[in-house]
Design a protein around this motif. Sequence first.
Motif, PDB file in Angstrom:
ATOM      1  N   ALA A  79       0.870  -1.082  -0.116  1.00  0.00           N
ATOM      2  CA  ALA A  79       0.150  -0.089  -0.211  1.00  0.00           C
ATOM      3  C   ALA A  79       0.854   1.286   0.202  1.00  0.00           C
ATOM      4  CB  ALA A  79      -0.811   0.098   0.981  1.00  0.00           C
ATOM      5  N   GLY A  80       0.596   2.145  -0.645  1.00  0.00           N
ATOM      6  CA  GLY A  80       1.364   3.382  -0.829  1.00  0.00           C
ATOM      7  C   GLY A  80       2.160   3.311  -2.269  1.00  0.00           C
ATOM      8  N   TYR A  81       2.199   2.194  -2.904  1.00  0.00           N
ATOM      9  CA  TYR A  81       3.243   1.984  -3.909  1.00  0.00           C
ATOM     10  C   TYR A  81       2.170   1.605  -5.171  1.00  0.00           C
ATOM     11  CZ  TYR A  81       6.956   2.832  -1.000  1.00  0.00           C
ATOM     12  OH  TYR A  81       8.145   3.363   0.015  1.00  0.00           O
ATOM     13  N   LYS A  97      -0.816  12.643  -1.965  1.00  0.00           N
ATOM     14  CA  LYS A  97      -1.604  11.568  -2.631  1.00  0.00           C
ATOM     15  C   LYS A  97      -1.487  10.362  -1.545  1.00  0.00           C
ATOM     16  CE  LYS A  97      -2.248  12.505  -7.372  1.00  0.00           C
ATOM     17  NZ  LYS A  97      -2.267  11.954  -8.764  1.00  0.00           N
ATOM     18  N   TYR A  98      -2.106   9.443  -1.796  1.00  0.00           N
ATOM     19  CA  TYR A  98      -2.168   8.243  -0.750  1.00  0.00           C
ATOM     20  C   TYR A  98      -2.673   6.926  -1.502  1.00  0.00           C
ATOM     21  CZ  TYR A  98      -7.005   8.561   0.194  1.00  0.00           C
ATOM     22  OH  TYR A  98      -8.442   8.667   0.065  1.00  0.00           O
ATOM     23  N   ASN A  99      -2.651   5.718  -1.080  1.00  0.00           N
ATOM     24  CA  ASN A  99      -2.942   4.465  -1.691  1.00  0.00           C
ATOM     25  C   ASN A  99      -3.073   3.534  -0.295  1.00  0.00           C
ATOM     26  OD1 ASN A  99      -3.772   2.372  -3.186  1.00  0.00           O
ATOM     27  ND2 ASN A  99      -1.796   1.751  -3.900  1.00  0.00           N
ATOM     28  N   GLU A 100      -4.359   2.965  -0.338  1.00  0.00           N
ATOM     29  CA  GLU A 100      -4.475   2.012   0.838  1.00  0.00           C
ATOM     30  C   GLU A 100      -4.585   0.577   0.298  1.00  0.00           C
ATOM     31  OE1 GLU A 100      -8.302   3.693   2.748  1.00  0.00           O
ATOM     32  OE2 GLU A 100      -7.145   4.955   3.952  1.00  0.00           O
ATOM     33  N   VAL A 101      -4.503   0.282  -0.661  1.00  0.00           N
ATOM     34  CA  VAL A 101      -4.525  -0.899  -1.565  1.00  0.00           C
ATOM     35  C   VAL A 101      -3.237  -1.638  -1.862  1.00  0.00           C
ATOM     36  CG1 VAL A 101      -5.745  -2.304  -3.329  1.00  0.00           C
ATOM     37  CG2 VAL A 101      -6.848  -0.237  -2.478  1.00  0.00           C
ATOM     38  N   THR A 102      -2.869  -3.106  -1.801  1.00  0.00           N
ATOM     39  CA  THR A 102      -1.801  -3.531  -2.030  1.00  0.00           C
ATOM     40  C   THR A 102      -1.962  -3.849  -3.599  1.00  0.00           C
ATOM     41  OG1 THR A 102      -2.455  -5.806  -1.146  1.00  0.00           O
ATOM     42  CG2 THR A 102      -1.142  -4.220   0.090  1.00  0.00           C
ATOM     43  N   GLY A 103      -0.927  -4.192  -4.215  1.00  0.00           N
ATOM     44  CA  GLY A 103      -0.828  -4.746  -5.411  1.00  0.00           C
ATOM     45  C   GLY A 103      -1.448  -4.027  -6.466  1.00  0.00           C
ATOM     46  N   ASN A 105      -1.533  -1.563  -9.951  1.00  0.00           N
ATOM     47  CA  ASN A 105      -0.847  -1.656 -11.150  1.00  0.00           C
ATOM     48  C   ASN A 105      -1.121  -0.624 -11.995  1.00  0.00           C
ATOM     49  OD1 ASN A 105      -3.478  -2.028 -11.898  1.00  0.00           O
ATOM     50  ND2 ASN A 105      -3.398  -4.061 -12.824  1.00  0.00           N
ATOM     51  N   SER A 106      -1.397   0.897 -11.154  1.00  0.00           N
ATOM     52  CA  SER A 106      -1.757   1.956 -12.011  1.00  0.00           C
ATOM     53  C   SER A 106      -1.540   3.251 -11.131  1.00  0.00           C
ATOM     54  CB  SER A 106      -3.210   2.094 -12.494  1.00  0.00           C
ATOM     55  OG  SER A 106      -3.332   3.197 -13.066  1.00  0.00           O
ATOM     56  N   SER A 107      -1.018   4.044 -11.716  1.00  0.00           N
ATOM     57  CA  SER A 107      -0.727   5.485 -10.552  1.00  0.00           C
ATOM     58  C   SER A 107      -2.130   5.821 -10.455  1.00  0.00           C
ATOM     59  CB  SER A 107      -0.050   6.503 -11.574  1.00  0.00           C
ATOM     60  OG  SER A 107      -0.675   6.701 -12.753  1.00  0.00           O
ATOM     61  N   SER A 108      -3.297   5.381 -10.995  1.00  0.00           N
ATOM     62  CA  SER A 108      -4.647   6.054 -10.623  1.00  0.00           C
ATOM     63  C   SER A 108      -5.034   5.600  -9.272  1.00  0.00           C
ATOM     64  CB  SER A 108      -5.641   5.823 -11.720  1.00  0.00           C
ATOM     65  OG  SER A 108      -5.646   4.345 -11.840  1.00  0.00           O
ATOM     66  N   ALA A 109      -4.122   4.382  -8.917  1.00  0.00           N
ATOM     67  CA  ALA A 109      -4.592   4.173  -7.383  1.00  0.00           C
ATOM     68  C   ALA A 109      -4.202   5.139  -6.387  1.00  0.00           C
ATOM     69  CB  ALA A 109      -3.773   2.512  -7.323  1.00  0.00           C
ATOM     70  N   CYS A 110      -3.289   6.057  -6.775  1.00  0.00           N
ATOM     71  CA  CYS A 110      -2.737   6.773  -5.835  1.00  0.00           C
ATOM     72  C   CYS A 110      -4.017   7.987  -5.796  1.00  0.00           C
ATOM     73  CB  CYS A 110      -1.382   7.336  -6.149  1.00  0.00           C
ATOM     74  SG  CYS A 110      -0.212   6.245  -6.420  1.00  0.00           S
ATOM     75  N   SER A 127      -5.433   7.391   4.203  1.00  0.00           N
ATOM     76  CA  SER A 127      -5.928   8.758   3.979  1.00  0.00           C
ATOM     77  C   SER A 127      -5.673   9.861   4.976  1.00  0.00           C
ATOM     78  CB  SER A 127      -7.538   8.705   3.696  1.00  0.00           C
ATOM     79  OG  SER A 127      -8.322   8.229   4.819  1.00  0.00           O
ATOM     80  N   SER A 128      -5.474   8.889   6.338  1.00  0.00           N
ATOM     81  CA  SER A 128      -5.082  10.050   7.359  1.00  0.00           C
ATOM     82  C   SER A 128      -3.956  10.617   7.354  1.00  0.00           C
ATOM     83  CB  SER A 128      -5.121   9.201   8.582  1.00  0.00           C
ATOM     84  OG  SER A 128      -4.051   8.225   8.640  1.00  0.00           O
ATOM     85  N   ALA A 129      -2.914  10.348   6.126  1.00  0.00           N
ATOM     86  CA  ALA A 129      -1.784  10.951   5.829  1.00  0.00           C
ATOM     87  C   ALA A 129      -2.089  12.338   5.489  1.00  0.00           C
ATOM     88  CB  ALA A 129      -0.975  10.417   4.988  1.00  0.00           C
ATOM     89  N   CYS A 130      -3.155  12.631   4.956  1.00  0.00           N
ATOM     90  CA  CYS A 130      -3.674  13.840   4.513  1.00  0.00           C
ATOM     91  C   CYS A 130      -4.133  14.608   5.713  1.00  0.00           C
ATOM     92  CB  CYS A 130      -4.835  13.693   3.411  1.00  0.00           C
ATOM     93  SG  CYS A 130      -4.490  12.684   1.923  1.00  0.00           S
TER      94      CYS A 130
END
Length: 204
Positions: A79-81, A97-103, A105-110, A127-130
């Motif tokens: 997550a985060g990548y 930005k942030y991403n809570e999902v693992t795996g 395959n797109s920058s749109s996940a951020c 999302s609490s990083a915001c």
Amino acid sequence: VNCRSGRYSALYNNGKICQSCPTGTYNPLIGSNSSSACLACDAGKYNPNNGSDTSSACMGCSPGDSSAIGASFCTPCSAGYYNNITGGLCEACPVGKYNEVTGSNSSSACLACDAGKYNPNNGSDTSSACMDCSPGDSSAIGSSFCTPCSAGYYNNITGGLCEACPVGKYNELTGSNSSSACLACDAGKYNPNNGSDTSSACLD
């Protein structure tokens, strides 16, 4: 012992035997006498087989996955990548930005932080990083920092947006954190516009 490619000679019971290069490696040379001849697959690739004799045995991880150097298998991006190419590396979501999902395959996940919030860090996985901007400041969507409200505007709440001073008023200061910063035009003057940043907006 003259070992074939994919193997190397190793000591065994006071003699030498040919040992297969381990998973995650390959060796294109004949007659190798050290395990150092087994070359590691690049990061982003993997090889689940022993005794490989060509670099093509190192296969690219699928988008959403990646690997360290010398890997025998791929793992999902944290997550985060994300990783959007075959054989690529997991890239950190950028600031704002942030991403809570693992795996992923797109920058749109951020996902972008909401307006009125900011995130100065790469690779955020929640999302609490915001974080909320302070009163007097605000931000656009996907921001890495907050900026003071422009003259003619104010923000009186944490995580809020800059609001325009109403008609009949003006505010010459930046970073205002109260509607009281919006000053009324003098008696006998008027201002038909929102968000005025100078007293000269008050017309006779």
